[in-house]
Design a protein around this motif. Structure first.
Motif, short mmCIF file in Angstrom:
data_model
loop_
_atom_site.label_atom_id
_atom_site.label_comp_id
_atom_site.label_asym_id
_atom_site.label_seq_id
_atom_site.Cartn_x
_atom_site.Cartn_y
_atom_site.Cartn_z
N ALA A 161 12.75 4.42 -8.60
CA ALA A 161 12.31 2.85 -9.07
C ALA A 161 12.48 3.28 -10.67
O ALA A 161 12.09 3.96 -11.29
CB ALA A 161 10.68 2.62 -8.74
N GLU A 162 13.03 2.07 -11.21
CA GLU A 162 13.00 2.03 -12.70
C GLU A 162 11.88 1.09 -13.10
O GLU A 162 11.43 1.32 -14.17
CB GLU A 162 14.36 1.25 -13.02
N GLY A 163 11.52 0.50 -12.42
CA GLY A 163 10.04 -0.52 -12.62
C GLY A 163 8.91 0.18 -12.01
O GLY A 163 8.64 1.40 -11.93
N ASP A 164 8.19 -0.54 -11.27
CA ASP A 164 6.84 -0.24 -10.76
C ASP A 164 7.05 0.24 -9.37
O ASP A 164 7.53 -0.22 -8.67
CB ASP A 164 6.07 -1.55 -10.87
N PRO A 165 6.91 1.61 -9.24
CA PRO A 165 7.30 2.32 -7.95
C PRO A 165 6.19 1.75 -7.01
O PRO A 165 6.82 1.80 -5.71
CB PRO A 165 6.91 3.90 -8.19
N TRP A 166 5.32 1.10 -7.06
CA TRP A 166 4.41 0.48 -6.19
C TRP A 166 4.94 -0.78 -5.50
O TRP A 166 4.60 -1.03 -4.26
CB TRP A 166 3.15 0.24 -6.63
N LEU A 167 6.10 -1.23 -5.91
CA LEU A 167 6.75 -2.23 -5.75
C LEU A 167 7.98 -1.86 -4.75
O LEU A 167 8.59 -2.86 -4.13
CB LEU A 167 7.03 -3.47 -6.78
N GLU A 168 8.14 -0.73 -4.59
CA GLU A 168 9.30 -0.10 -3.82
C GLU A 168 8.97 -0.26 -2.20
O GLU A 168 7.82 -0.16 -1.92
CB GLU A 168 9.84 1.13 -4.23
N PRO A 169 9.96 -0.42 -1.40
CA PRO A 169 10.01 -0.11 -0.21
C PRO A 169 8.93 1.06 0.42
O PRO A 169 9.51 2.31 -0.17
CB PRO A 169 11.23 -0.21 0.34
N CYS A 170 8.44 1.10 1.28
CA CYS A 170 7.39 2.27 1.73
C CYS A 170 8.16 2.75 3.13
O CYS A 170 7.84 3.90 3.48
CB CYS A 170 6.18 1.94 2.07
N TRP A 171 9.27 2.39 3.47
CA TRP A 171 9.90 2.62 4.55
C TRP A 171 11.42 3.11 4.13
O TRP A 171 12.01 2.44 3.36
CB TRP A 171 10.23 1.35 5.46
N PHE A 172 12.01 4.32 4.71
CA PHE A 172 13.29 4.64 4.35
C PHE A 172 14.35 3.56 4.99
O PHE A 172 15.29 3.34 4.35
CB PHE A 172 13.83 6.12 4.83
N ASP A 173 14.12 3.29 6.09
CA ASP A 173 14.83 2.20 6.76
C ASP A 173 14.05 1.47 7.78
O ASP A 173 13.75 2.17 8.95
CB ASP A 173 15.96 3.05 7.48
N VAL A 174 13.91 0.12 7.53
CA VAL A 174 13.25 -0.58 8.21
C VAL A 174 13.66 -0.86 9.84
O VAL A 174 12.88 -0.66 10.71
CB VAL A 174 12.83 -2.04 7.84
N ASP A 175 14.95 -0.73 9.85
CA ASP A 175 15.61 -0.79 11.30
C ASP A 175 15.40 0.44 11.97
O ASP A 175 15.17 0.29 13.39
CB ASP A 175 17.05 -1.20 11.12
N GLU A 176 15.86 1.46 11.30
CA GLU A 176 15.77 2.76 12.19
C GLU A 176 14.22 3.15 12.54
O GLU A 176 14.02 3.81 13.45
CB GLU A 176 16.25 3.97 11.35
N GLU A 177 13.13 2.75 11.64
CA GLU A 177 11.90 2.91 12.00
C GLU A 177 11.08 1.79 12.65
O GLU A 177 9.87 1.58 12.46
CB GLU A 177 11.37 3.42 10.65
N ALA A 178 11.89 1.08 13.15
CA ALA A 178 11.23 -0.30 13.87
C ALA A 178 10.23 -0.17 14.39
O ALA A 178 9.09 -1.23 14.43
CB ALA A 178 12.46 -1.07 14.68
N THR A 218 5.91 -2.67 0.93
CA THR A 218 6.08 -1.87 -0.09
C THR A 218 4.91 -0.89 -0.13
O THR A 218 4.09 -0.93 0.71
CB THR A 218 5.90 -2.94 -1.19
N CYS A 219 5.17 0.06 -1.06
CA CYS A 219 4.06 1.04 -1.36
C CYS A 219 2.69 0.28 -1.67
O CYS A 219 1.50 0.72 -1.20
CB CYS A 219 4.14 1.96 -2.25
N ALA A 220 2.92 -0.81 -2.40
CA ALA A 220 1.51 -1.39 -2.79
C ALA A 220 0.84 -2.09 -1.40
O ALA A 220 -0.38 -2.24 -1.15
CB ALA A 220 1.87 -2.62 -3.90
N ASP A 221 1.77 -2.48 -0.44
CA ASP A 221 1.33 -3.17 0.75
C ASP A 221 0.54 -1.85 1.38
O ASP A 221 -0.69 -2.10 2.20
CB ASP A 221 2.39 -3.46 1.58
N LEU A 222 1.28 -0.86 1.69
CA LEU A 222 0.34 0.23 2.28
C LEU A 222 -0.82 0.84 1.59
O LEU A 222 -1.65 0.96 2.47
CB LEU A 222 1.48 1.58 2.08
N LEU A 223 -0.70 0.91 0.31
CA LEU A 223 -2.06 1.13 -0.40
C LEU A 223 -3.07 0.22 -0.13
O LEU A 223 -4.35 0.45 0.42
CB LEU A 223 -2.08 1.30 -1.94
#
Length: 161
Positions: free
Chosen positions: A69-86, A106-111
């Motif tokens: 993440a160049e910005g806020d890492p908490w706004l990044e996806p918490c899943w590597f691949d939503v489809d593979e980890e459905a 996102t990581c913020a959603d997970l927190l």
């Protein structure tokens, strides 16, 4: 779920703790089914918070999230691949629904979900654990198969001491 979200009793909020308490929390994370219920970043969050021996800030945990993440890492996806980890995505979204939260992407959603479930606490920018750590089946509506799997993990953890 043993209790409904409105009835959940929050264990003690920890602001500082010993290495022994940290080890006990790690075993409770495994026994409580957290390692099977969360995406890898969730396991990293729980482990990092527990191992710090004190409450930490979001900024301190940012590098632990393992996201580019160049910005806020908490706004990044918490899943590597939503489809593979459905299947995992659907399960965590079902858990989030129990707390009237939206999809966990996102990581913020997970927190937010971990805080609402009473596994972690936040106060301003600080994040800390609770003790004892509640199990997945104590804070989320789990299926009979999930409950059996968590019981198996508790048995294994008990045998390992």
């Amino acid at each position: 779920m043993t209790t409904t979200p409105d009835e959940a009793q929050h264990p003690a909020r920890l602001t500082e703790w010993t290495p022994e308490v940290s080890d006990r929390m790690a075993r409770q994370h495994m026994a409580g089914g957290w390692m099977r219920a969360l995406p890898m970043v969730g396991v990293q969050i729980l482990g990092a918070v527990g191992s710090r021996l004190r409450a930490v800030t979001r900024a301190e945990l940012g590098p632990v999230l393992g996201v580019d993440a160049e910005g806020d890492p908490w706004l990044e996806p918490c899943w590597f691949d939503v489809d593979e980890e459905a299947a995992g995505v659907a399960t965590l979204d079902r858990y989030a629904t129990a707390y009237e939260l939206g999809p966990v992407r996102t990581c913020a959603d997970l927190l937010d979900l971990l805080v609402r479930a009473g596994v972690l606490w936040t106060e301003g920018d600080r994040i800390g654990p609770v003790a004892p750590v509640p199990g997945v089946d104590e804070v989320f509506p789990v299926s009979n198969d999930e409950r059996a799997e968590i019981a198996s993990l508790r048995a294994i953890t008990t045998r390992l001491g």
